[in-house]
Design an enzyme around this catalytic site. Structure first.
Site, short mmCIF file in Angstrom:
data_model
loop_
_atom_site.label_atom_id
_atom_site.label_comp_id
_atom_site.label_asym_id
_atom_site.label_seq_id
_atom_site.Cartn_x
_atom_site.Cartn_y
_atom_site.Cartn_z
N LYS A 54 14.67 -3.86 9.92
CA LYS A 54 13.80 -2.96 10.70
C LYS A 54 13.07 -1.99 9.76
O LYS A 54 11.88 -1.75 9.91
CB LYS A 54 14.64 -2.18 11.73
N GLN A 98 21.91 1.68 16.49
CA GLN A 98 22.28 0.27 16.25
C GLN A 98 23.63 -0.02 16.90
O GLN A 98 24.61 0.69 16.66
CB GLN A 98 22.33 0.02 14.73
N ASP A 123 14.36 1.05 22.46
CA ASP A 123 15.14 -0.13 22.88
C ASP A 123 14.97 -0.39 24.38
O ASP A 123 15.34 -1.45 24.88
CB ASP A 123 16.64 0.09 22.58
#
Ligand code: NDP
Length: 287
Positions: A54, A98, A123
């Site tokens: 990322k 994460q 997200d």
């Protein structure tokens, strides 16, 4: 018949290119550099690979990237305080925690994720963003299912009016996929571990999405001839061998188009994350 193989690399490159153009526009027109903060807790090797990926993609596209690496011993309160600080940071437009979190804080995952400002929730897991998706006013949508739709569009595959079947009803893939396909006027059935006569249902699908996490579970006889098969599953069956939820070698002979694993849908997720960071920056700027 041998299906067209939908390689994620080609689609991911197009999505990233369009995100890069948007990043440049935000810099030139508003003097704003979109910023993403990724919080990683502990030393999970797979998570470390994802986070590095990322970070690298942000740098490629000119997005500011901040990796917040916290020790395994981090408490829930410390994590919440870090999220509060990032929520208040004007240079950060997207925040991502994460997953999975280490055992000590895992039970509080919902509380931790829900602390992220919905406008920075790249997200798309915050109940506010879930609600917007369900009511048909999507803002920030989970990256993997959004990537699948983007890929179908870029591949020129019609969704409107199609019979779609999803195997899996998780909050991350199956459920958002249902709403995205329904919003595009597909007729959708969602299957799960209690579904009876699964092959009978999957054989109706013109678009079949497999998101169950069971290696090669979907066999050729479960696929309608000419169907488009989107394999979201990622299953490690040996140290260096990944397979999807679909028996690819057999399915490729029945489907009209199919995503491979690896090299398919997995590559779209990070590209869509970049797109979500740009969307989040625009939402915060009100443009
Ligand atoms: P979950 O484990 O959260 O959900 C799996 C779903 O599959 C559940 O709804 C479960 O049903 C259903 N299921 C399990 N077994 C069966 C069965 N025998 N018949 C029918 N349904 C079944 O997984 P995720 O949604 O998080 O992930 C699914 C897969 O996608 C995984 O392989 C994961 O690694 C991959 N993935 C890939 C991503 C990417 O490409 N970047 C991102 C996210 C996930 P029930 O609800 O009844 O338990």
């Amino acid at each position: 018949m041998s299906a067209k193989i939908l390689y994620g690399k080609d689609f991911a490159a197009q999505i990233k290119e369009s995100a890069r153009t948007e990043v440049d526009k935000l810099k030139n027109q508003f003097n704003v550099t979109p910023g993403l903060a990724v919080i990683i807790v502990g030393e999970n090797p797979a998570s470390q690979v994802y986070v590095r990926n990322k970070h690298k993609t942000c740098e490629e596209l000119g997005i500011k990237s901040e990796v917040v690496a916290l020790p395994e011993t981090t408490t829930k309160e410390e994590l919440l305080a870090k999220i509060d600080a990032l929520n208040a940071d004007k240079t950060i437009h997207g925040i991502l925690v994460q997953l999975p979190l280490p055992e000590a804080v895992k039970a509080h995952s919902d509380e931790i994720l829900n602390r992220i400002d919905p406008l920075k929730d790249v997200d798309g897991f915050h109940p506010m963003n879930v609600g917007k998706l369900v009511t048909g006013t999507p803002a920030l949508v989970p990256c993997t299912p959004a990537g699948c739709i983007e890929m179908l569009d870029l591949a020129g595959i019609e969704i409107d009016g199609k019979r779609a079947v999803i195997i899996g009803r998780s909050n991350i893939v199956g459920k958002p996929m249902l709403h995205l396909l329904m919003a595009r006027h597909a007729t959708v059935t969602v299957c799960h571990s209690h579904t009876k006569n699964l092959p009978e249902i999957t054989r109706e699908a013109e678009i079949l999405v497999a998101a169950m996490g069971k290696p090669k579970f979907v066999t050729a006889d479960m696929i309608r001839p000419g169907a488009v098969v989107v394999d979201v599953g990622i299953n490690r069956i040996a140290p260096k061998k990944l397979v999807g939820d679909v028996d690819f070698d057999a399915a490729v002979e029945v489907a009209s188009a199919i995503t491979p694993v690896p090299g398919g849908v997995g590559l779209l997720t990070v590209a869509m994350l970049m797109k979500n960071v740009v969307t989040a920056a625009k939402l915060q700027l009100g443009v």
